[in-house]
Design an enzyme around this catalytic site. Structure first.
Site, short mmCIF file in Angstrom:
data_model
loop_
_atom_site.label_atom_id
_atom_site.label_comp_id
_atom_site.label_asym_id
_atom_site.label_seq_id
_atom_site.Cartn_x
_atom_site.Cartn_y
_atom_site.Cartn_z
N LYS A 119 0.80 -1.18 0.29
CA LYS A 119 -0.20 -0.21 0.31
C LYS A 119 0.83 1.05 -0.09
O LYS A 119 0.14 2.26 -0.66
CB LYS A 119 -0.66 0.20 1.23
CG LYS A 119 -1.79 -0.83 1.20
CD LYS A 119 -3.64 -0.75 1.59
CE LYS A 119 -4.33 -1.55 2.42
NZ LYS A 119 -5.72 -0.98 2.33
N LYS A 211 -4.84 -9.60 -6.99
CA LYS A 211 -6.36 -9.73 -6.00
C LYS A 211 -6.84 -8.63 -6.58
O LYS A 211 -7.00 -7.92 -7.24
CB LYS A 211 -5.91 -9.09 -4.70
CG LYS A 211 -6.51 -9.87 -3.33
CD LYS A 211 -5.86 -9.21 -2.30
CE LYS A 211 -5.60 -7.62 -2.19
NZ LYS A 211 -5.58 -7.40 -1.06
N LYS A 214 -10.36 -3.11 -4.36
CA LYS A 214 -11.40 -2.30 -4.09
C LYS A 214 -10.29 -0.61 -4.79
O LYS A 214 -11.37 -0.02 -6.07
CB LYS A 214 -11.85 -1.25 -2.70
CG LYS A 214 -12.70 -2.11 -2.12
CD LYS A 214 -12.56 -1.67 -0.60
CE LYS A 214 -12.86 -3.05 -0.45
NZ LYS A 214 -12.87 -2.90 1.83
P1 TYM Z 1 -10.65 -5.27 3.83
O1 TYM Z 1 -11.87 -4.58 3.49
O2 TYM Z 1 -9.94 -5.04 2.73
O3 TYM Z 1 -11.51 -6.53 3.58
C1 TYM Z 1 -12.54 -6.77 4.11
C2 TYM Z 1 -12.43 -8.74 4.45
O4 TYM Z 1 -12.60 -9.03 2.78
C3 TYM Z 1 -11.55 -9.91 2.02
N1 TYM Z 1 -10.86 -9.73 1.54
C4 TYM Z 1 -10.59 -10.43 0.56
N2 TYM Z 1 -10.66 -12.34 0.55
C5 TYM Z 1 -10.75 -12.74 -1.51
N3 TYM Z 1 -10.53 -12.39 -2.58
C6 TYM Z 1 -10.15 -10.95 -2.43
N4 TYM Z 1 -9.42 -10.46 -3.30
C7 TYM Z 1 -10.50 -9.95 -1.09
N5 TYM Z 1 -9.73 -8.24 -1.30
C8 TYM Z 1 -10.68 -8.99 0.48
C9 TYM Z 1 -10.70 -9.44 3.27
O5 TYM Z 1 -9.59 -10.23 3.92
C10 TYM Z 1 -11.52 -9.44 4.50
O6 TYM Z 1 -11.15 -10.49 5.13
N6 TYM Z 1 -7.86 -5.33 8.20
C11 TYM Z 1 -9.18 -5.46 7.29
C12 TYM Z 1 -10.06 -4.86 8.13
C13 TYM Z 1 -10.09 -5.28 9.55
C14 TYM Z 1 -10.51 -6.42 9.84
C15 TYM Z 1 -10.40 -5.98 11.61
C16 TYM Z 1 -10.40 -8.12 10.06
C17 TYM Z 1 -10.14 -4.37 10.47
N7 TYM Z 1 -9.91 -4.92 11.62
C18 TYM Z 1 -10.42 -7.44 12.24
C19 TYM Z 1 -10.97 -8.41 10.85
C20 TYM Z 1 -10.30 -8.96 12.04
C21 TYM Z 1 -9.17 -5.37 5.48
O7 TYM Z 1 -8.84 -3.97 5.24
O8 TYM Z 1 -9.85 -5.51 5.28
#
Ligand code: TYM
Length: 349
Positions: A119, A211, A214
């Site tokens: 990032k 991947k 967003k």
């Molecule tokens: P975030 O917002 O990027 O994504 C949310 C969830 O979606 C999953 N994900 C994917 N799974 C499969 N294929 C993909 N291409 C893909 N893109 C995203 C992510 O793995 C995630 O589960 N840091 C985290 C948010 C967070 C969090 C937490 C998660 C903050 N605190 C505590 C668990 C526990 C994040 O940026 O997810």
């Protein structure tokens, strides 16, 4: 004693960032798991707005995106009455515990985080300090509730390992006061990542080695939860593939990232395995498979998109749900944070 109580009880926590363009990766990698876990566990699902601002967010967009993720949770089948849906900034314990964890985690640990490297890119000096300590906040999110299970996509695995390291180091550093407070076997549980199923890493439709994300500039690389049937069909039709027909066994996907991705998406949407998909489509040309996939994706996602739009038309009701969730999240977090402060040696009234 006290700790034994929290040890036997499972609690699920996970979060999604309100940064726009919720896509099929978020849905298959995370949200469908959130829905399934509700039957057997107490769950907290958090719209992580504090995480979102580690990269600048337009304030009006942030509020809209926070409501949109909430709407996506509910439209996908999360029940905010039986479980807890809230936005992170309404529970100040996340930021307070994150500060304590900033002082527990080591710089060397953070330097290994691949997501920060990706990032921040080449201009690391210009990344926010928040982006760097982001994994400590994520550990705080989970441990503030003594959560035991965390459903996430594959890309969050390293952050979950860090959360376990932080819990372990806190338990060791403060072993004396933790024992004095009457907790056996540590204060924070070591949370288990739940990374399961055929679509834990959904890839970019135009490049099977990257991947689905967003933030990708091209909307053609991802399927958004709010895409209509025509948009979904167009994106799948144009998705990159190779000239061979589909193999009959999963082994045949190993060197074919785009084929592997589309089969994984099909399996995730159909709630089956890649092997089962290949039993039906092995030997088929992509044209036929893509048509079936577009139909399936539209059948699954369009009702969710429609329900999201209906919910988004009533922001007052969404805000009420978040407010109610935050109140119930506080009720779990406040005593855990208070105990953490006692353990660390902070005086409180
Ligand atoms: P975030 O917002 O990027 O994504 C949310 C969830 O979606 C999953 N994900 C994917 N799974 C499969 N294929 C993909 N291409 C893909 N893109 C995203 C992510 O793995 C995630 O589960 N840091 C985290 C948010 C967070 C969090 C937490 C998660 C903050 N605190 C505590 C668990 C526990 C994040 O940026 O997810």
């Amino acid at each position: 004693m006290q700790r034994a109580k929290t040890k036997t009880k499972t609690r699920v926590f996970s979060g999604v960032q309100p940064t726009g363009n919720l896509h099929l990766g978020n849905y298959l990698g995370a949200i469908t798991k959130f829905v399934a876990l509700q039957a057997e566990h107490d769950c907290l699902y958090c719209v992580v707005d504090l995480h979102a601002i580690t990269v600048f967010q337009d304030p009006d967009e942030l509020a809209k995106n926070t409501r949109e993720v909430t709407a996506a949770f509910i439209a996908s089948g999360i029940d905010p009455g039986r479980h807890i849906v809230f936005n992170q900034s309404q529970v100040s314990g996340h930021a307070e515990l994150a500060w304590i964890f900033n002082c527990v985690a080591r710089i060397g640990w953070l330097n290994r985080m691949t997501q920060f490297k990706e990032k921040a890119g080449k201009d690391r000096e210009n990344a926010s300090a928040g982006l760097y300590v982001y994994p400590n906040l994520m550990a705080a999110d989970i441990l503030l509730y003594h959560a035991t299970h965390v459903p996430v996509g594959e890309d969050q695995k390293q952050h979950l390992e860090l959360a376990r390291d932080i819990a372990q180091k806190f338990n060791n550093d403060f072993a004396k006061t933790i024992a004095r407070e009457g907790y056996e076997g540590g204060f924070f549980p070591l949370p288990e990542p739940l990374i399961t199923g055929p679509a834990t890493r959904v890839m970019n439709l135009r490049d099977g080695t990257r991947k689905m994300s967003k933030s990708d500039e091209s909307d053609m690389t991802r399927i958004n939860l709010t895409d209509d049937a025509d948009a979904i069909a167009k994106k799948i039709r144009k998705a990159k593939t190779d000239p061979e027909p589909l193999p009959s066994e999963a082994k045949g996907l190993e060197t074919r990232p785009e084929a592997d991705n589309l089969v994984g998406i099909f399996a995730g949407l159909a709630e089956t395995s890649k092997e089962a998909v290949l039993r039906d489509f092995g030997g088929s040309p992509f044209s036929k498979f893509k048509e079936a996939l577009a139909e399936l994706a539209a059948a699954k996602l369009n009702p969710i998109g429609e329900e999201m739009r209906r919910l988004m038309a009533d922001p007052v009701e969404i805000d009420r749900i978040l407010d109610d969730g935050a109140r119930r999240a506080h009720a779990i977090a406040d005593p855990i944070l208070a105990k953490t402060k006692d353990i660390v040696g902070f005086i409180r009234s």
